[in-house]
Scaffold this motif. Structure first.
Motif, mmCIF file in Angstrom:
data_model
loop_
_atom_site.group_PDB
_atom_site.id
_atom_site.type_symbol
_atom_site.label_atom_id
_atom_site.label_comp_id
_atom_site.label_asym_id
_atom_site.label_seq_id
_atom_site.Cartn_x
_atom_site.Cartn_y
_atom_site.Cartn_z
ATOM 1 N N ARG A 40 39.844 43.774 33.075
ATOM 2 C CA ARG A 40 41.139 44.452 33.300
ATOM 3 C C ARG A 40 42.536 43.703 33.651
ATOM 4 O O ARG A 40 43.541 43.780 33.213
ATOM 5 C CB ARG A 40 40.957 45.507 34.245
ATOM 6 N N ALA A 41 42.193 42.773 34.620
ATOM 7 C CA ALA A 41 43.312 42.017 35.299
ATOM 8 C C ALA A 41 43.913 40.982 34.223
ATOM 9 O O ALA A 41 44.930 40.955 34.024
ATOM 10 C CB ALA A 41 42.632 41.204 36.318
ATOM 11 N N ALA A 42 42.713 40.066 33.366
ATOM 12 C CA ALA A 42 43.071 39.352 32.540
ATOM 13 C C ALA A 42 44.392 40.145 31.479
ATOM 14 O O ALA A 42 45.035 39.556 30.732
ATOM 15 C CB ALA A 42 42.024 38.795 31.874
ATOM 16 N N LYS A 43 43.844 41.368 31.123
ATOM 17 C CA LYS A 43 44.741 42.051 30.014
ATOM 18 C C LYS A 43 46.003 42.594 30.593
ATOM 19 O O LYS A 43 47.094 43.017 29.724
ATOM 20 C CB LYS A 43 44.063 43.017 29.326
ATOM 21 N N ASP A 44 46.144 42.692 31.810
ATOM 22 C CA ASP A 44 47.433 43.104 32.631
ATOM 23 C C ASP A 44 48.690 42.213 32.477
ATOM 24 O O ASP A 44 48.535 41.125 32.997
ATOM 25 C CB ASP A 44 47.478 43.791 33.678
ATOM 26 N N PRO A 45 49.654 42.656 31.567
ATOM 27 C CA PRO A 45 50.722 41.555 31.362
ATOM 28 C C PRO A 45 51.422 41.215 32.840
ATOM 29 O O PRO A 45 52.359 40.292 33.070
ATOM 30 C CB PRO A 45 51.585 41.921 30.313
ATOM 31 N N SER A 46 51.403 42.297 33.624
ATOM 32 C CA SER A 46 52.069 42.346 35.199
ATOM 33 C C SER A 46 51.252 41.336 36.050
ATOM 34 O O SER A 46 51.680 41.199 37.121
ATOM 35 C CB SER A 46 52.506 43.352 35.380
ATOM 36 N N ALA A 47 49.999 41.125 35.744
ATOM 37 C CA ALA A 47 48.984 40.613 36.791
ATOM 38 C C ALA A 47 49.444 39.067 36.928
ATOM 39 O O ALA A 47 49.475 38.444 36.154
ATOM 40 C CB ALA A 47 47.637 40.833 36.263
ATOM 41 N N ILE A 48 49.490 38.847 38.311
ATOM 42 C CA ILE A 48 49.667 37.410 38.444
ATOM 43 C C ILE A 48 48.526 36.672 39.399
ATOM 44 O O ILE A 48 48.678 35.484 39.194
ATOM 45 C CB ILE A 48 51.118 37.281 39.600
ATOM 46 N N ALA A 49 47.698 37.562 40.053
ATOM 47 C CA ALA A 49 46.482 37.037 40.774
ATOM 48 C C ALA A 49 45.420 37.856 40.871
ATOM 49 O O ALA A 49 45.745 39.339 40.748
ATOM 50 C CB ALA A 49 47.075 36.281 41.909
ATOM 51 N N TYR A 50 44.257 37.484 41.135
ATOM 52 C CA TYR A 50 42.978 38.224 41.421
ATOM 53 C C TYR A 50 42.487 37.763 42.502
ATOM 54 O O TYR A 50 42.178 36.667 43.015
ATOM 55 C CB TYR A 50 42.189 37.985 40.254
ATOM 56 N N VAL A 51 42.082 38.749 43.546
ATOM 57 C CA VAL A 51 41.466 38.525 44.870
ATOM 58 C C VAL A 51 40.117 39.093 44.757
ATOM 59 O O VAL A 51 39.759 40.320 44.728
ATOM 60 C CB VAL A 51 41.966 38.810 45.812
ATOM 61 N N GLY A 52 39.152 38.093 44.734
ATOM 62 C CA GLY A 52 37.838 38.309 44.300
ATOM 63 C C GLY A 52 36.912 37.205 44.299
ATOM 64 O O GLY A 52 37.502 35.755 44.025
ATOM 65 N N GLU A 53 35.638 37.261 44.445
ATOM 66 C CA GLU A 53 34.564 38.229 44.830
ATOM 67 C C GLU A 53 34.063 38.167 46.393
ATOM 68 O O GLU A 53 34.570 37.279 47.143
ATOM 69 C CB GLU A 53 33.519 38.347 43.888
ATOM 70 N N PHE A 54 33.282 39.079 46.814
ATOM 71 C CA PHE A 54 32.675 39.043 48.115
ATOM 72 C C PHE A 54 31.493 38.390 48.411
ATOM 73 O O PHE A 54 31.298 37.693 49.531
ATOM 74 C CB PHE A 54 32.430 40.511 48.424
ATOM 75 N N HIS A 55 30.665 38.300 47.400
ATOM 76 C CA HIS A 55 29.069 37.906 47.453
ATOM 77 C C HIS A 55 29.141 36.437 47.012
ATOM 78 O O HIS A 55 29.693 36.018 45.882
ATOM 79 C CB HIS A 55 28.369 38.800 46.958
ATOM 80 N N THR A 56 28.175 35.739 47.496
ATOM 81 C CA THR A 56 28.101 34.330 47.288
ATOM 82 C C THR A 56 27.610 34.246 45.814
ATOM 83 O O THR A 56 26.534 34.931 45.220
ATOM 84 C CB THR A 56 26.643 33.694 48.136
ATOM 85 N N GLY A 57 28.295 33.606 44.950
ATOM 86 C CA GLY A 57 27.910 33.330 43.693
ATOM 87 C C GLY A 57 28.589 34.337 42.453
ATOM 88 O O GLY A 57 28.569 34.032 41.489
ATOM 89 N N SER A 58 29.188 35.478 43.033
ATOM 90 C CA SER A 58 29.584 36.432 42.038
ATOM 91 C C SER A 58 31.086 36.129 41.358
ATOM 92 O O SER A 58 31.205 36.656 40.343
ATOM 93 C CB SER A 58 29.689 37.951 43.009
ATOM 94 N N SER A 59 31.780 35.329 41.974
ATOM 95 C CA SER A 59 32.897 34.938 41.371
ATOM 96 C C SER A 59 32.627 34.019 40.278
ATOM 97 O O SER A 59 33.452 33.782 39.348
ATOM 98 C CB SER A 59 33.536 33.993 42.557
ATOM 99 N N ALA A 60 31.465 33.611 39.987
ATOM 100 C CA ALA A 60 30.980 32.954 38.703
ATOM 101 C C ALA A 60 31.381 33.906 37.299
ATOM 102 O O ALA A 60 31.557 33.311 36.498
ATOM 103 C CB ALA A 60 29.526 32.495 38.512
ATOM 104 N N ILE A 61 31.304 35.121 37.789
ATOM 105 C CA ILE A 61 31.390 36.052 36.596
ATOM 106 C C ILE A 61 32.950 35.918 36.117
ATOM 107 O O ILE A 61 33.485 36.187 35.215
ATOM 108 C CB ILE A 61 30.924 37.395 36.833
#
Length: 411
Positions: free
Chosen positions: A99-120
């Motif tokens: 969803r963030a990747a498709k939003d032309p207004s998106a400038i940054a993404y804050v995530g993730e919370f759990h260890t290793g989940s940012s790999a997704i």
């Protein structure tokens, strides 16, 4: 099982990232409105801490007047958990990143919370050149080599040649947590240690990091055993461990039903045995389930007790409690500082852009050059790898069925 789901999600994310498409393409955010997406698990055992991270992000945004240079910044909070899972869900994280990747207004993404989940989420966002920052994910392979994750960390950046690394974190990594674990063991008089790992890559990373550190601390690793996450009767493993005559065990891996039984049986087999675990294991459900084994348990976490942070953190905590009626979880400090640092990077990039569009690449470069002083988590800066210079972990025990902060450890 959760590691396998994450692995499948990562494969799908990398496949999607390599397919191109008609989504945002790593270019610029036009106009004067920019969106920051937040992905936190707002259901399940970590919901309280994750919600505090989001609340703190909103506080940071309000403190800045929702402005960064000439841009009006909007925070969109997304749930990384599902009611069905009652905890973070790899499929939901993938949806959030897309969803963030498709939003032309998106400038940054804050995530993730759990260890290793940012790999997704990292590869999906790297595909469009978007900065992703984690306030809490400590997984080593995201920023440095882990032999259990081939081609790490480059594999998470499918467009690394074009956009470079687009991920950073505010907490120290598991490489430093391994050092904190050894320090905790040294303080507790450990001399003979058994390492337990499951199928997750974090276990291999810990083992590799801990071997030379243990040797330097005068701790002998007398054995390493694999834990089958599907095994409900750990008697054979408990016998193997106790025959090695250790005075401590360290488990590096995911939390699951089998590890609760193993923890309990180890404690019964040898009440003097010290059981060490990283913060990725000791979630509220695990702490509650292990029962009497809590008295033998020693945990490190990448957060300290609130009072161990500088004066700015105490002021933040008072404001947070006035607004929400409860004291913040220490994770909130990292949510607040992540957003403050992100807004500073957006402002720097916007100033360089003048009246032109805001380039995502410029925001990435500005954030990677972050150097912050007198913040709620202290002075810190980012290294080229995307890791932070912060190096303190908290030593915890379980008191009254809850994790209780004891003192800081140097990672």
């Amino acid at each position: 099982m959760r590691f396998l789901l994450v692995l499948l999600a990562v494969v799908l994310a990398l496949t999607w990232a390599g397919c191109g498409g008609d989504d945002a393409d790593g270019g610029a955010v036009a106009g004067t409105r920019a969106t920051v997406y937040s992905s936190m698990p707002l259901e399940g055992p970590d919901a309280v801490a994750a919600l505090d991270v989001v609340r703190a992000q909103r506080m940071a945004l309000r403190d800045a007047g929702a402005d960064a240079g000439r841009f009006r910044v909007e925070l969109v909070s997304l749930d990384a958990a599902t009611p069905e899972e009652n905890r973070w869900d790899p499929a939901r994280i993938s949806e959030n990143a897309r969803r963030a990747a498709k939003d032309p207004s998106a400038i940054a993404y804050v995530g993730e919370f759990h260890t290793g989940s940012s790999a997704i989420s990292i590869p999906l966002l790297n595909e469009v050149g978007m900065l992703s920052v984690s306030p809490m994910d400590t997984a080593q392979a995201l920023t440095s080599r882990n032999l259990a994750v081939p081609d790490s960390p480059a594999k998470y950046f499918p467009k690394g040649k074009e956009f470079g690394r687009t991920f950073a974190r505010v907490v120290p990594s598991d490489r430093r947590q391994a050092a904190a674990q050894i320090e905790y063991m040294r303080e507790e008089g450990v001399r003979r240690l058994v390492l337990l790992t499951d199928e997750s890559p974090s276990g291999v990373g810990y083992v590799m990091a801990m071997r030379p550190l243990a040797r330097a601390a005068g701790i002998t690793i007398v054995g390493r055993e694999d834990v089958d996450p599907h095994e409900q009767d750990p008697r054979d493993l408990v016998e193997k461990v106790t025959q090695l005559n250790p005075d401590a065990v360290f488990y590096a891996g995911d939390s699951h039903e089998g590890i609760v039984r193993l923890w309990q049986d180890l404690s019964v087999a040898d009440p003097q045995l010290k059981l060490f675990a990283p913060g990725s294991l000791a979630d509220p459900a695990f702490v509650e389930a292990i029962g009497a084994a809590a008295a033998s348990t020693y945990v490190t976490r990448p957060v300290l007790g609130l009072r161990a942070y500088p004066p700015a953190a105490q002021r933040f905590a008072r404001r947070f409690e006035q607004e929400y009626g409860v004291a913040p979880q220490p994770e909130a400090l990292y949510g607040y500082e992540t957003m403050r640092a992100l807004l500073a990077a957006i402002e720097t990039a916007a100033r360089a852009a003048g009246d032109g569009p805001l380039e995502r690449a410029d925001v990435v470069r500005a954030f990677m050059a972050t150097r912050r002083e007198q913040t709620v988590i202290g002075d810190w800066e980012l290294l080229p790898s995307g890791d932070t210079t912060l190096d303190r972990f908290g030593a915890y025990r379980i008191v009254g069925g809850e994790l209780s902060y004891q003192h800081p450890l140097l990672g």
